[in-house]
Write an enzyme that holds these catalytic residues in place. Structure first.
Site, PDB file in Angstrom:
ATOM      1  CG  ASP A  31      -7.875  -7.351  -3.541  1.00  0.00           C
ATOM      2  OD1 ASP A  31      -8.145  -8.430  -3.551  1.00  0.00           O
ATOM      3  OD2 ASP A  31      -7.276  -6.548  -3.278  1.00  0.00           O
ATOM      4  CD  GLU A  32      -3.820  -3.934  -3.974  1.00  0.00           C
ATOM      5  OE1 GLU A  32      -3.510  -2.995  -4.046  1.00  0.00           O
ATOM      6  OE2 GLU A  32      -3.994  -4.454  -2.613  1.00  0.00           O
TER       7      GLU A  32
ATOM      8  CG  ASP B 173      -5.586  -8.116   3.465  1.00  0.00           C
ATOM      9  OD1 ASP B 173      -4.978  -8.135   3.242  1.00  0.00           O
ATOM     10  OD2 ASP B 173      -7.220  -6.684   3.044  1.00  0.00           O
TER      11      ASP B 173
ATOM     12  CD1 TRP C  77     -10.022  -2.848  -7.483  1.00  0.00           C
ATOM     13  CD2 TRP C  77      -9.022  -1.299  -6.638  1.00  0.00           C
ATOM     14  NE1 TRP C  77      -9.349  -3.585  -6.819  1.00  0.00           N
ATOM     15  CE2 TRP C  77      -8.182  -2.913  -7.171  1.00  0.00           C
ATOM     16  CE3 TRP C  77      -8.827  -0.692  -5.515  1.00  0.00           C
ATOM     17  CZ2 TRP C  77      -6.793  -2.636  -6.435  1.00  0.00           C
ATOM     18  CZ3 TRP C  77      -6.997  -0.446  -5.407  1.00  0.00           C
ATOM     19  CH2 TRP C  77      -6.082  -1.397  -5.927  1.00  0.00           C
TER      20      TRP C  77
ATOM     21  CD1 TRP D 297     -10.932   0.175   1.453  1.00  0.00           C
ATOM     22  CD2 TRP D 297     -10.192  -2.028   1.645  1.00  0.00           C
ATOM     23  NE1 TRP D 297     -10.706  -0.358   0.092  1.00  0.00           N
ATOM     24  CE2 TRP D 297     -10.873  -1.628   0.529  1.00  0.00           C
ATOM     25  CE3 TRP D 297      -9.951  -3.026   2.676  1.00  0.00           C
ATOM     26  CZ2 TRP D 297     -10.915  -3.329  -0.132  1.00  0.00           C
ATOM     27  CZ3 TRP D 297     -10.088  -3.989   1.920  1.00  0.00           C
ATOM     28  CH2 TRP D 297     -10.471  -4.436   0.530  1.00  0.00           C
ATOM     29  CB  THR D 298     -10.910  -0.249   8.916  1.00  0.00           C
ATOM     30  OG1 THR D 298     -10.119  -1.723   9.591  1.00  0.00           O
ATOM     31  CG2 THR D 298     -11.968  -0.368   8.247  1.00  0.00           C
ATOM     32  CD  GLU D 299      -5.373  -0.490   5.240  1.00  0.00           C
ATOM     33  OE1 GLU D 299      -6.533   0.177   5.343  1.00  0.00           O
ATOM     34  OE2 GLU D 299      -4.793  -0.999   3.715  1.00  0.00           O
TER      35      GLU D 299
ATOM     36  CE1 TYR E 205     -11.988   1.406  -3.473  1.00  0.00           C
ATOM     37  CE2 TYR E 205      -9.616   1.307  -2.089  1.00  0.00           C
ATOM     38  CZ  TYR E 205     -10.875   0.786  -3.231  1.00  0.00           C
ATOM     39  OH  TYR E 205     -11.206  -0.619  -3.757  1.00  0.00           O
ATOM     40  CG  PHE E 206     -17.038   6.279   2.392  1.00  0.00           C
ATOM     41  CD1 PHE E 206     -17.015   6.767   0.446  1.00  0.00           C
ATOM     42  CD2 PHE E 206     -18.414   5.745   2.585  1.00  0.00           C
ATOM     43  CE1 PHE E 206     -17.776   7.193   0.133  1.00  0.00           C
ATOM     44  CE2 PHE E 206     -19.082   6.661   1.767  1.00  0.00           C
ATOM     45  CZ  PHE E 206     -19.355   7.509   0.922  1.00  0.00           C
ATOM     46  CG  ASP E 207      -9.685   3.926   2.323  1.00  0.00           C
ATOM     47  OD1 ASP E 207     -10.496   4.483   0.997  1.00  0.00           O
ATOM     48  OD2 ASP E 207      -8.614   3.555   1.790  1.00  0.00           O
TER      49      ASP E 207
ATOM     50  CG  HIS F 205      -4.387  -8.496  -0.239  1.00  0.00           C
ATOM     51  ND1 HIS F 205      -3.710  -7.564   1.217  1.00  0.00           N
ATOM     52  CD2 HIS F 205      -4.456  -8.092  -1.454  1.00  0.00           C
ATOM     53  CE1 HIS F 205      -3.911  -6.493   0.229  1.00  0.00           C
ATOM     54  NE2 HIS F 205      -4.626  -6.932  -1.308  1.00  0.00           N
TER      55      HIS F 205
HETATM   56  C1  ACM Z   1      -8.406  -3.459  -3.465  1.00  0.00           C
HETATM   57  O1  ACM Z   1      -8.889  -1.903  -2.129  1.00  0.00           O
HETATM   58  N1  ACM Z   1      -7.115  -3.585  -3.483  1.00  0.00           N
HETATM   59  C2  ACM Z   1     -10.089  -3.760  -3.811  1.00  0.00           C
END
Ligand code: ACM
Ligand code: ZN
Length: 561
Positions: A351-352, A214, A420, A494-496, A443-445, A288
């Site tokens: 994505d994005e 990423d 998603w 997602w581990t931010e 989304y477990f964040d 990304h």
């Molecule tokens: C994502 O959360 N952008 C796949």
């Protein structure tokens, strides 16, 4: 703040509003099944309880046929740690004497499917049958949960090692029972990843989606392009406004990061395979990709520079779609990736993708003109199509995020969608396999509770346990052919805001216990009260395994989003 984070803010606001309805939802949707209090998570499809129990003692033996040898060793290893019994293993496909635990593929009906099993416990013996080793492995997970929770202790413990007499026939509801771990925003060592895999095995999960690249870090060694990890695996600081002491992932020079060598990857893949878990690598493209472009800026439209530190510029981290060099690079990377991951799926992100660079790039514009592509969205679809053709030629299935379905022609041939932010219905109806992980339920964040004073910093929005438990992967109104295309669901970590294994485990559990039941157990058995009761014992198991799960509040608190 990462760009992914910013662009996800809107959907988190929706999640927050959506969460307000969860209490009524939970009463309506979760009252159906009979209360089952045997503390099994996830709940098996059919249980018939009988009187009496099987007592394991110092004389208990394990019998295995050839196909059951590995599973038998896994079981014995766990039981020896907590009971201290010798539990010798001998070869046999039948049960010649009492006091034995037999694991066999012999006489297992094929109707149980590739992951199903039957478990018969009488005062005299335990007999586990499955057509395949995967079913034996899941039967072992059920059997372990039928002994007292101390069976998960790491040192010999005094307990009455009883399992209740019963007959279980079980198989999963969905083929895809997944978990995604982002190791780019924060890096987790090989041994930490293996601990995550062991937690998955305990819950009968079978797909580990490894988000390896990423903007903030490239984590997989690629021999042909050493700068990907020499440069792309490191950043100056931990980022995300976190305390530098919240992570130990620093190199000798003090930079934050790390990567997996190809030997590390092979080891993790083998560890997963021994637990019947397929590893699905994700190599992000075309967006990304700042970490890759920090190493090889010539693959961008502008020529760079790019950095793993400038998360705010993440939107610029897009490969040039006009340069042939980009495709040559990605095909070489994917060739090494395919050699490391034997599973059928390769995730390419998708994505994005901001389109500004492409709009301003003469090479991208020339590509659009030459290929007759009306806009940058279709240039993106062209990019994914080319990679899809390459992967298919090598016998692999391409997976990508929701955005893959947004081009005028939908998904490329035989590609799979990971939903998603929508697209599941259209993709399934068009005949594509779909994995569900909508951001408001998987989304477990997101925060687990409204209580912001006690919860560690998380991504915006709420996802309480009850809302995960109420999640239904099958969309309303799909015809039966399209329903078959919904292959399952997964949680995304997602581990931010998860700089350590402890913080990952806190966000993962107990929500993963709830999602495991969603993807494994028959839908009519889902019952919030039953789950809540069983979870009290199940959390003792996690404690004994040293998993740093979140502690439960009251049932009322847990159901408020
Ligand atoms: C994502 O959360 N952008 C796949
Ligand atoms: Zn370009």
């Amino acid at each position: 703040m990462s760009d992914r984070f910013n662009s996800r803010l809107g959907v988190y606001l929706c999640a927050l509003l959506g969460g307000l309805t969860v209490v009524t939802l939970s009463m309506r949707q979760m009252g159906g099944g009979a209360i089952q209090t045997l503390p099994l998570v996830p709940l098996p499809a059919h249980i018939e309880q009988r009187h009496g129990h099987f007592l394991m003692d110092a004389h208990t033996r394990l019998l295995v046929d050839d196909a059951a040898r590995g599973t038998g060793e896994y079981l014995a290893d766990r039981l020896r740690q907590s009971t201290g019994y010798p539990l010798p293993i001998s070869a046999s496909a039948t049960n010649p004497a009492g006091g034995c635990i037999l694991l066999t593929t012999n006489q297992a009906p094929a109707s149980l499917g590739p992951e199903g099993y039957t478990l018969s416990i009488t005062p005299d013996s335990v007999v586990l049958r499955a057509p395949n080793a995967a079913g034996l492995f899941y039967g072992v997970q059920t059997l372990l949960q039928l002994f007292p929770p101390e069976v998960f202790a790491s040192a010999p413990t005094n307990a009455a090692w009883r399992a209740p007499c019963l007959q279980i026939e079980d198989q999963p509801r969905f083929h895809w029972r997944g978990l995604m771990l982002d190791v780019s925003r924060h890096f987790f060592t090989k041994s930490e990843v293996e601990q995550v895999l062991e937690g998955m095995a305990l819950h009968k999960l079978n797909m580990f989606h490894w988000h390896l690249t990423d903007d903030q870090g490239w984590r997989i060694e690629i021999k042909k392009y050493p700068r990907l990890t020499e440069v792309g695996a490191w950043r100056k600081r931990i980022g995300f406004n976190l305390d530098p002491k919240s992570s130990t992932a620093y190199g000798p020079d003090g930079r934050y990061g790390g990567f997996y060598t190809q030997d590390d990857i092979r080891e993790v893949v083998a560890y997963a395979a021994a637990r019947h878990i397929t590893v699905v690598p994700e190599i992000e493209m075309p967006g990304h990709s700042s970490a890759a472009l920090a190493a090889y800026p010539e693959l961008s439209c502008s020529g760079g520079p790019y950095s793993t530190d400038s998360a705010d510029d993440a939107s610029a981290g897009v490969y040039c779609a006009g340069k042939e060099q980009t495709f040559e690079f990605l095909e070489n990377v994917l060739t090494e990736v395919m050699a490391l991951f034997p599973g059928p799926y390769i995730h390419i992100g998708g994505d994005e993708v901001p389109k500004l660079n492409w709009h301003d790039c003469p090479l991208c514009r020339a590509r659009m003109q030459h290929e007759g592509l009306p806009n940058e969205r279709e240039l993106e679809a062209y990019f994914v199509r080319r990679i899809n053709t390459f992967l298919q030629a090598h016998g692999r299935t391409l997976l990508g995020w929701s955005e893959l379905g947004q081009s005028q022609n939908g998904l490329p041939e035989n590609a799979m969608l990971m939903d998603w932010i929508g697209g599941a219905r259209a993709a399934a109806t068009a005949g594509h396999d779909v994995v569900r992980c909508p951001n408001d339920s998987c989304y477990f964040d997101l925060y687990q509770s409204r209580d912001r004073t006690h919860e560690p910093a998380a991504a915006g929005g709420d996802l309480p346990l009850s809302k995960v438990y109420a999640f239904e992967p099958i969309l309303h109104g799909l015809d039966s052919a399209s329903r078959q295309r919904i292959v399952g669901a997964q949680a995304n970590l997602w581990t931010e805001y998860m700089p350590s294994l402890a913080s990952v485990e806190y966000m993962e559990f107990p929500r993963m216990c709830a999602l495991a039941e969603v993807v494994w157990s028959p839908e009519p058995l889902r019952n919030w009260q039953s789950f809540w009761t069983r979870l009290q014992v199940h959390l003792q198991r996690l404690d004994l395994l040293g998993i740093k799960h979140r502690r439960l509040g009251t049932p009322y608190e847990e159901s408020i989003g």
